[in-house]
Design an enzyme around this catalytic site. Structure first.
Site, short mmCIF file in Angstrom:
data_model
loop_
_atom_site.label_atom_id
_atom_site.label_comp_id
_atom_site.label_asym_id
_atom_site.label_seq_id
_atom_site.Cartn_x
_atom_site.Cartn_y
_atom_site.Cartn_z
N HIS A 234 -34.18 -6.52 26.03
CA HIS A 234 -33.34 -7.69 25.71
C HIS A 234 -31.93 -7.26 25.29
CE1 HIS A 234 -36.87 -10.34 25.75
NE2 HIS A 234 -37.47 -9.56 24.90
O1 RIB Z 1 -35.97 -12.23 21.58
C1 RIB Z 1 -35.56 -10.90 21.66
C2 RIB Z 1 -34.70 -10.52 20.50
O2 RIB Z 1 -35.45 -10.63 19.30
C3 RIB Z 1 -34.23 -9.06 20.55
O3 RIB Z 1 -32.99 -8.95 19.93
C4 RIB Z 1 -35.28 -8.34 19.75
O4 RIB Z 1 -34.76 -7.15 19.14
C5 RIB Z 1 -35.58 -9.35 18.68
O5 RIB Z 1 -34.59 -9.23 17.68
#
Ligand code: RIB
Ligand code: CA
Length: 301
Positions: A234
């Site tokens: 992500h």
């Molecule tokens: O939904 C994904 C996000 O949430 C990313 O930033 C992961 O590290 C969590 O913080």
């Protein structure tokens, strides 16, 4: 080459670790400051993890400790990243320490004293950024853009509609989305397609890449995907956007953040004739993302 001055606001976090590793090895980026926030794990752990990562990568970048709780709702302890937030690898004790200023103050000072505008890259809940905008609204003019990992127009990972970073502090997200700053939303719509697993890491590991070995170790403990099919990178997508925006399809939209009820944390696209308020990444060239990831990884021996 003119470097892009950035601040990374983070809640490490296994995918944060990959994003921080990549960012610290991109010569196009001038990372002025790393600020931590409660998110995947509590502020003590996210801050310690940020310091351990800079020790591992041998990078001397100021780290400022940020908000301990969301603006209004209680802290949520996620298990997705393990108890420490970076389970699976025995990081050496950090040789760095946090600066004395709180993250919000550190960002304020940097924005006030830096000649050119700075890009802020939040890859965790938006609590620090919202506090900055509430306390120092005049500093919006010193922010070039906010490239954030968060949100989703195609379903959540915390409940039906909500993505974690927005869900964990929806009131903060609402402040950022309504700030009239150039906000680029890198949400699950694209990040769920950004996968790195054993196949992508194995060649680098065979070449003795110690970072690839560390990524392989912590990725095994990351409960967002699996090593055979790939775990979801992500946060690295926000870094990728900074360096290769052409990797993404981006559309201007009006997006509201839901802050109450069962859909709290949802980023909802509004279709009526409203002024657009955010640029949303709606597609990604996944193969190009993987190629980019490995190219930078190869620099992180
Ligand atoms: O939904 C994904 C996000 O949430 C990313 O930033 C992961 O590290 C969590 O913080
Ligand atoms: Ca994160």
């Amino acid at each position: 080459m003119k470097k892009i001055p950035i601040i990374i606001d983070t809640d490490p976090g296994i995918d944060d670790a990959a994003a921080i590793g990549l960012a610290t090895h991109c010569e196009e980026l001038d990372i002025k400051l790393i600020t931590t926030v409660t998110g995947n794990v509590d502020i003590n752990k996210t801050t310690e993890n940020a310091l351990k990562l800079l020790t591992f990568f041998d990078k001397d970048i100021p780290v400022a400790r940020g908000m301990e709780t969301p603006l209004l709702q209680p802290v949520y302890g996620s298990e997705v990243h393990g108890e420490s937030g970076m389970d699976g690898f025995d990081f050496k004790a950090s040789t760095h320490s946090v600066i004395k200023e709180h993250a919000v103050e550190a960002i304020r000072q940097l924005l006030e004293n830096h000649d050119e505008k700075i890009t802020i890259v939040p890859i965790g809940p938006l609590t620090n950024i919202a506090m900055l905008l509430l306390l120092y609204p005049k500093l919006k003019s010193k922010i070039d853009k906010i490239v954030l990992m968060g949100g989703s127009l195609s379903g959540g990972n915390m409940n039906g509609p909500a993505e974690f970073n927005i869900w964990a502090d929806p009131h903060a997200a609402k402040i950022v989305f309504e700030s009239e700053i150039d906000v680029i939303m890198i949400g699950l719509d694209v990040t769920n397609q950004a996968l790195i697993g054993e196949e992508e890491l194995s060649a680098a590991i065979k070449r003795g890449n110690k970072t690839a070995e560390m990524f392989n170790a912590i990725f095994q403990h990351y409960r967002d995907g699996d090593m055979e099919n790939g775990v979801v990178m992500h946060d690295s997508c926000a870094i990728a956007y900074l360096l290769n925006p052409e990797m993404f399809t981006v559309e201007r939209k009006h997006v509201k953040v839901v802050t109450s009820g069962p859909a709290s944390g949802m980023t909802m696209e509004m279709f009526e004739e409203l002024e657009t308020n955010v640029s949303v990444a709606t597609d990604i060239d996944s193969a190009l993302f993987q190629e980019w990831f490995i190219t930078i990884l190869d620099k992180m021996l």
